[in-house]
Write an enzyme that holds these catalytic residues in place. Structure first.
Site, PDB file in Angstrom:
ATOM      1  N   HIS A  96      22.566  24.341  20.757  1.00  0.00           N
ATOM      2  CA  HIS A  96      22.338  23.182  19.888  1.00  0.00           C
ATOM      3  C   HIS A  96      22.839  21.902  20.551  1.00  0.00           C
ATOM      4  O   HIS A  96      22.146  20.871  20.554  1.00  0.00           O
ATOM      5  CB  HIS A  96      23.054  23.392  18.556  1.00  0.00           C
ATOM      6  CG  HIS A  96      23.154  22.134  17.728  1.00  0.00           C
ATOM      7  ND1 HIS A  96      22.079  21.620  17.026  1.00  0.00           N
ATOM      8  CD2 HIS A  96      24.194  21.270  17.517  1.00  0.00           C
ATOM      9  CE1 HIS A  96      22.454  20.507  16.414  1.00  0.00           C
ATOM     10  NE2 HIS A  96      23.728  20.271  16.696  1.00  0.00           N
ATOM     11  N   GLU A 149       8.250  24.841  17.946  1.00  0.00           N
ATOM     12  CA  GLU A 149       9.498  25.584  17.796  1.00  0.00           C
ATOM     13  C   GLU A 149       9.550  26.836  18.652  1.00  0.00           C
ATOM     14  O   GLU A 149      10.610  27.238  19.105  1.00  0.00           O
ATOM     15  CB  GLU A 149       9.689  25.986  16.325  1.00  0.00           C
ATOM     16  CG  GLU A 149      10.057  24.835  15.415  1.00  0.00           C
ATOM     17  CD  GLU A 149      10.289  25.308  13.998  1.00  0.00           C
ATOM     18  OE1 GLU A 149       9.578  26.219  13.549  1.00  0.00           O
ATOM     19  OE2 GLU A 149      11.189  24.779  13.347  1.00  0.00           O
ATOM     20  N   ASP A 182      18.494  30.020  16.893  1.00  0.00           N
ATOM     21  CA  ASP A 182      18.586  29.001  15.842  1.00  0.00           C
ATOM     22  C   ASP A 182      17.368  28.082  15.934  1.00  0.00           C
ATOM     23  O   ASP A 182      16.556  28.192  16.853  1.00  0.00           O
ATOM     24  CB  ASP A 182      19.883  28.203  16.018  1.00  0.00           C
ATOM     25  CG  ASP A 182      20.302  27.488  14.754  1.00  0.00           C
ATOM     26  OD1 ASP A 182      19.535  27.517  13.768  1.00  0.00           O
ATOM     27  OD2 ASP A 182      21.390  26.884  14.733  1.00  0.00           O
ATOM     28  N   ASP A 234      18.031  27.133  20.878  1.00  0.00           N
ATOM     29  CA  ASP A 234      17.835  26.174  19.792  1.00  0.00           C
ATOM     30  C   ASP A 234      16.850  25.108  20.262  1.00  0.00           C
ATOM     31  O   ASP A 234      16.609  24.955  21.465  1.00  0.00           O
ATOM     32  CB  ASP A 234      19.169  25.528  19.394  1.00  0.00           C
ATOM     33  CG  ASP A 234      19.117  24.896  18.008  1.00  0.00           C
ATOM     34  OD1 ASP A 234      18.036  24.917  17.388  1.00  0.00           O
ATOM     35  OD2 ASP A 234      20.153  24.378  17.544  1.00  0.00           O
TER      36      ASP A 234
END
Length: 709
Positions: A684, A523, A555, A485
């Site tokens: 995360h 990303e 993610d 993530d």
């Protein structure tokens, strides 16, 4: 409130904005739907539908769209001299309706027509209000079929435009079921507005309109009010700037911006250059064009770098200047956030129960069907919307058995000071690395729940030191699970953090955690080699052999990044593991608008935990499915979308769905089920912890502990 754009946005940035509209609207989802990841997976070539679990009938918030046109024509539009103002570009083009016709969709750079013009290329001439002549060049670009991503993009532009023109897209200021709450918020100079978010996209068998409800909290306090209030209390300019920078504001002309700086030198009486070369002041601009008067000549101007989009690091950001008097603050006022009773009501209303959400959506669709302007516009395109939402079959997976273990350092803080917490965590994660748990002293003063609180603290410490609280049978052997993530600092626009978490024992009781700093807004992770090597070394040290397969849950990926994931991240995994270790790569999406409902007569409820949907509202080009992993008694539950984009292990639909649901039970920081698989949520937590609190790479000696829980 009239809708009018910032003059700087109009005069200096409209070209970039319209280019973005034509190339990457709606977050780039139109780039993803052309990526066919399923065609290379032979084991799901014929069917990606699972069979396990008990069948359940579900309703959705999707409505079938029918298109009668078989072909449309896209034309590129160029202006000479160039016109930057979107409204003026439109007005100049539509002076030629006799040639173009009444049925058209214009995005600022290109035009979609249901019929072909007489000539493939032509030049038209229009006059501006100042009698300047502008030449408009029209060139045929391509012929599109109804399911072409470009055609769908135009449909979404048209739909949004029609909602706006008919006051249906703008936030409702007084919905009946929010009136009592709005009255309570007035004392704190706040308001709550309701609106709708929509998209028209292709799914398994047809186009559908997906519609959902959204809310926005506004303070009835402008940035100018805040500035004057702070100055009256003796605050210096630097202190005022610190308070304002990072805020999200909602302008009186219905635009949202993030404030990046306060320019104390610029004032509303300063001039800016318009597209035609003439100059005007901010005060004159708003007074002459919109009859809006700026009362404070000495107020500074706010600077925004525009909307910050993840994954678009190459997009230049030129400043947009805003007037504080025209900008409302968003977010919660302190008086509201400290009122627990009001916060409970606010949370409940914004989440909306399944019944309330269904009623709101039914009213919205009824308005769509009965609004004559919208009906007439879409009839020209031979587009119709079904009154009834799509019904889909789902399946409820069997409950997961947990195997409980026999085992169930601490910093007590005087208050919840963010600075103190960050200093302690930085010291204990970087300088003197040791797993630690911070507890605010007032938490321990709750005698009634003290046992529960202490047990929770003990569980967290057990996790951080590598202890196992429970286990599940994943159904696969010798498989390493990886979660990835990213955290993006949208307030300070600092470097992004990519977090990598991998299981290093077959029973998922030990994990390797590592993070990488990347360029702001990036990303895609470009340096996975070191993470993979460290995780593999830890696995071999624990299990004395290599894993047979690796399953990745990815993610934090924005729309439009699917092809980049395949070309960059999946390629790194394939290169590192070669063909000796099988690889499954699954993209996880939590921020989706699809909802599922169970209807039993007049009763509307959430689907039960373990509900899977892999038909109708999935895509035939993808090996994808939805899972509702959590049971929710408050609000409408949001499913999670999973897309298997690469799979050499050959997981069947039953296997990958059951595996994913079981992994939602393996998050040790909560004795229950979470929305996503544990490795995904661990990643995360790590990315958020490092990006938000310590802002630097943690010591490598902590990599074997879940120290960030």
């Amino acid at each position: 409130m009239g809708e009018f754009p910032s003059p700087i946005a109009l005069e200096h940035h409209a070209t970039a904005i319209t280019k973005e509209l034509s190339q990457r609207p709606y977050g780039g989802i139109f780039q993803d739907i052309v990526v066919n990841t399923r065609k290379d997976m032979k084991h799901v070539k014929d069917s990606k539908t699972g069979t396990g679990g008990q069948v359940i009938k579900l309703q959705t918030n999707h409505y079938q769209v029918t298109c009668g046109h078989e072909i449309a024509y896209k034309y590129n539009i160029d202006y000479q001299p160039d016109i930057k103002d979107m409204a003026i570009r439109t007005d100049l083009l539509l002076k030629h309706k006799s040639i173009l016709g009444n049925c058209h969709i214009f995005d600022g750079n290109s035009l979609l027509l249901p019929r072909r013009l007489q000539h493939s290329e032509m030049e038209l001439v229009s006059q501006t209000e100042s009698d300047d002549k502008v030449r408009i060049r029209i060139r045929l670009s391509s012929e599109l079929h109804p399911n072409h991503p470009e055609w769908l993009r135009y449909y979404n532009i048209l739909f949004s435009k029609l909602l706006k023109l008919n006051n249906m897209e703008e936030m409702e200021s007084n919905p009946e079921d929010l009136r009592d709450l709005r009255n309570l918020l007035q004392a704190s100079r706040m308001d709550i507005l309701r609106g709708y978010t929509t998209s028209i996209l292709p799914y398994e068998k047809s186009l559908t309109l997906c519609a959902d409800v959204k809310h926005r909290l506004l303070q009835k306090k402008t940035v100018l009010d805040l500035i004057l209030e702070k100055k009256a209390n003796g605050a210096k300019k630097e202190e005022v700037s610190e308070e304002v920078v990072g805020s999200i504001v909602y302008t009186m002309y219905n635009k949202t911006y993030r404030i990046d700086d306060v320019n104390w030198e610029k004032k509303p009486k300063d001039t800016f250059k318009k597209f035609d070369g003439s100059k005007t002041t901010y005060m004159d601009y708003y007074r002459e064009r919109y009859n809006t008067f700026l009362i404070e000549e000495d107020q500074p101007l706010l600077m925004s770098l525009g909307k910050w989009k993840k994954g678009q690091t190459s997009t230049p950001h030129e400043p947009i200047f805003l007037v504080p008097q025209l900008c409302y603050l968003t977010g919660l006022a302190r008086a509201v956030s400290e009122n627990h009773s009001l916060m409970a009501q606010l949370t409940d209303r914004m989440r909306m129960s399944p019944v309330s959400r269904r009623i709101a959506l039914n009213n919205f669709m009824n308005n769509i069907q009965t609004n004559q302007n919208i009906k007439n516009e879409f009839l020209q395109w031979k587009v119709t919307f079904n009154d009834n939402s799509l019904s889909v079959p789902g399946r409820v997976l069997s409950s997961v058995k947990l195997f409980q273990g026999t085992r169930s350092v601490v910093c007590v803080l005087p208050d919840n000071s963010k600075q103190r917490y960050e200093e302690i965590k930085t010291f204990l994660c970087v300088e003197k690395p040791v797993p630690s748990q911070c507890v605010v002293a007032s938490t321990l003063n709750n005698e009634r729940n003290l046992t529960t609180i202490v047990t929770k603290i003990a569980q967290q410490m057990n996790c951080k030191m590598g202890g196992a609280l429970w286990k599940v049978d994943t159904g696969v052997c010798r498989t390493m699970f990886i979660g990835i993530d990213c955290f993006h600092d949208t307030v300070n626009r600092q470097k992004s953090v990519a977090a990598f978490v991998a299981s290093t024992k077959e029973d998922l009781t030990m994990w390797h955690s590592q993070c990488l700093f990347q360029d702001t807004a990036e990303e895609i992770v470009n340096d996975l080699q070191s993470c993979l090597q460290a995780a593999l070394n830890s696995w071999v040290a624990n299990e004395k052999q290599k894993p047979q397969s690796v399953v990745v849950y990815r993610d934090g990926v924005g729309d439009g990044q699917l092809q980049a994931l395949l070309e960059k991240e999946v390629r790194q995994f394939r290169k590192f593991f070669t063909s000796s270790i099988k690889l499954t790569f699954i993209v996880v999406k939590k921020r989706i608008n699809t909802r599922f409902f169970v209807e039993n007569g007049d009763k509307v409820t959430n689907p039960p935990s373990g509900t899977v949907v892999d038909q109708v509202v999935t895509r035939k080009e993808w090996y994808d499915f939805y899972i509702v992993s959590q049971t929710s008694n408050s609000g409408t539950v949001t499913p999670t979308h999973y897309n298997v984009i690469y799979d050499t292990k050959g997981l069947t639909p039953n296997q990958v769905q059951c595996l994913t649901y079981r992994l939602c039970h393996m998050y040790y920081n909560l004795p229950g089920i979470i929305r996503v698989p544990a490795p995904c949520h661990y990643a995360h937590k790590l990315a958020y912890f490092v990006g938000k609190s310590i802002h630097q790479t943690p010591a490598s000696s902590l990599s074997g502990c879940l120290y960030y829980l």
